[in-house]
Design an enzyme around this catalytic site. Structure first.
Site, PDB file in Angstrom:
ATOM      1  N   GLY A 175      -7.497   9.664   9.803  1.00  0.00           N
ATOM      2  CA  GLY A 175      -7.770   9.790  11.229  1.00  0.00           C
ATOM      3  C   GLY A 175      -8.720  10.913  11.600  1.00  0.00           C
ATOM      4  O   GLY A 175      -8.996  11.128  12.778  1.00  0.00           O
ATOM      5  N   ALA A 220      -9.295   5.915   4.361  1.00  0.00           N
ATOM      6  CA  ALA A 220      -9.037   7.027   5.286  1.00  0.00           C
ATOM      7  C   ALA A 220     -10.184   8.012   5.415  1.00  0.00           C
ATOM      8  O   ALA A 220     -10.829   8.375   4.443  1.00  0.00           O
ATOM      9  CB  ALA A 220      -7.771   7.807   4.904  1.00  0.00           C
ATOM     10  N   GLY A 221     -10.400   8.450   6.654  1.00  0.00           N
ATOM     11  CA  GLY A 221     -11.350   9.522   6.912  1.00  0.00           C
ATOM     12  C   GLY A 221     -12.724   9.086   7.383  1.00  0.00           C
ATOM     13  O   GLY A 221     -13.545   9.901   7.778  1.00  0.00           O
ATOM     14  N   ASN A 254      -8.832   2.421   9.879  1.00  0.00           N
ATOM     15  CA  ASN A 254      -8.071   2.045  11.067  1.00  0.00           C
ATOM     16  C   ASN A 254      -8.598   2.796  12.290  1.00  0.00           C
ATOM     17  O   ASN A 254      -9.191   2.234  13.198  1.00  0.00           O
ATOM     18  CB  ASN A 254      -6.590   2.320  10.837  1.00  0.00           C
ATOM     19  CG  ASN A 254      -5.681   1.736  11.923  1.00  0.00           C
ATOM     20  OD1 ASN A 254      -4.512   1.506  11.685  1.00  0.00           O
ATOM     21  ND2 ASN A 254      -6.177   1.463  13.118  1.00  0.00           N
ATOM     22  N   THR A 255      -8.429   4.121  12.269  1.00  0.00           N
ATOM     23  CA  THR A 255      -8.767   4.916  13.446  1.00  0.00           C
ATOM     24  C   THR A 255     -10.238   4.795  13.846  1.00  0.00           C
ATOM     25  O   THR A 255     -10.547   4.770  15.046  1.00  0.00           O
ATOM     26  CB  THR A 255      -8.429   6.400  13.184  1.00  0.00           C
ATOM     27  OG1 THR A 255      -7.103   6.476  12.654  1.00  0.00           O
ATOM     28  CG2 THR A 255      -8.491   7.210  14.457  1.00  0.00           C
ATOM     29  N   LYS A 266       0.881  -1.166   0.000  1.00  0.00           N
ATOM     30  CA  LYS A 266       0.000   0.000   0.000  1.00  0.00           C
ATOM     31  C   LYS A 266       0.913   1.210   0.000  1.00  0.00           C
ATOM     32  O   LYS A 266       1.561   1.514   1.003  1.00  0.00           O
ATOM     33  CB  LYS A 266      -0.914   0.001   1.225  1.00  0.00           C
ATOM     34  CG  LYS A 266      -1.886   1.173   1.193  1.00  0.00           C
ATOM     35  CD  LYS A 266      -2.573   1.402   2.519  1.00  0.00           C
ATOM     36  CE  LYS A 266      -3.124   2.811   2.542  1.00  0.00           C
ATOM     37  NZ  LYS A 266      -3.451   3.253   3.904  1.00  0.00           N
TER      38      LYS A 266
END
Lengths: 257, 69
Positions: free
Chosen positions: A161, A187-188, A209-210, A100
């Site tokens: 994040g 993301a986001g 992830n976050t 990635k």
């Protein structure tokens, strides 16, 4: 959903939810959250091992590479040279050519440096890597990445994040219509509805992830995300009704007194 | 001889292969990548590759990550 697998560069994936392994309290929580998410692709970073603490454990002791596709990222790389170096190290540390690719342009936003991204992708593809690029929600850049041989593109929904959700659904939609490779929204994402929306727009998968690791209850959020991605995908495939300004009665008029 | 491992100076007796160094550090060769003087070493060469005085060795592995932090 097994009759609807995701196929990238000849590899078949069961789940359309991909997850990162950062920001958890410990490896055991990581393992449990990933299991709850149902993901079969997990991203990892490449870093120096701790050589002073001989008892330090390895993430791979908790994530069986036979069960999960380990997708190393080049997080933290701000130059083409670093991203290429970390990709090579990731290949040496692991067992596959998957990477990635991230070339970060700015510390505050962590937005990708898309010029550097294309340059690094070209170098790595020539070396036989399967490059999955973390990119901006820019349809032109996404098309260039697909054209040079990236077997999927990973545009962001919002800054990494940030939990802001999909900031530019129209650009993501244009990317999905423009490129002929899978689009993974990366993301986001903040909560389950963000993931469901991404899938309803037609994303092939969502990576986060976050949103899971940072939730008050990561295991519960992992489960929520799993349902959201499945629900969004099913709704996309089922085909939503068109939006209309006025009502359409659901109950027949005939037979009324 | 003196070598630098992950930025730390270390004294080591010669001869020392990469596999022996990893074993001393309690690391499993299948879980790490090794770079010597900026050149990545194939895992297949760990057993036979001898380290030399002044070598700069980097040992890396996968850690939790998803987003750059």
């Amino acid at each position: 959903m097994n009759q609807d697998p995701l196929i990238i560069a000849g590899r078949t994936f069961r789940s359309r939810l991909w997850v990162g392994t950062g920001k958890y309290q410990n490896f055991e929580e990581t393992r449990k959250a990933i299991e709850a998410s149902g993901a079969d692709v997990v991203t990892v970073a490449v870093r120096r091992v701790n050589i002073t603490d001989h008892k330090s454990e390895n993430l791979l002791d908790y994530l069986d590479p036979k069960k999960y596709t380990i997708l190393p990222n080049t997080a933290g790389c701000y130059t083409v040279e670093d991203a290429v170096r970390y990709s090579r190290l990731a290949r040496a540390a692991g067992v596959s050519d998957l990477v990635k690719l991230e070339v970060i342009g700015d510390e505050r936003t962590l937005f990708p440096d898309t010029a550097g991204l294309i340059e690094a992708a070209k170098i790595l593809i020539a070396e036989g890597f399967v490059v999955l690029p973390y990119t901006n929600d820019d349809p032109i850049v996404a098309k260039k990445l697909a054209d040079i041989g990236c077997p999927a593109v990973m545009p962001l929904a919002a800054p990494i994040g940030s939990g802001l959700g999909i900031r530019n659904p129209y650009n993501l939609k244009i990317i999905m219509e423009t490129v002929n490779v899978p689009v993974i929204v990366d993301a986001g994402v903040g909560t389950a509805s963000d993931a469901a929306l991404a899938m309803e727009y037609g994303a092939d998968a969502v990576l986060m992830n976050t949103a899971i690791a940072g939730a008050k209850d990561p295991l519960m959020m992992a489960t929520a995300m799993r349902y959201a991605v499945d629900a969004g995908r099913l709704a996309y495939r089922a085909g939503r009704i068109p939006r209309k300004l006025y009502a359409t009665a659901s109950s027949p008029i005939e037979g009324m007194l | 001889m003196n070598i630098v491992v992950n930025g730390e100076q270390r004294e080591a007796a010669e001869p020392l292969t990469v596999a022996e160094l990893l074993s001393t550090l309690g690391l499993r060769s299948e879980q790490v990548a090794v770079e010597i003087n900026l050149k990545i070493l194939d895992r297949g060469d760990f057993l036979t590759w001898n380290l030399h005085d002044g070598d700069k060795v980097e040992i890396l592995s996968f850690i939790g990550g998803g987003c750059p932090t």
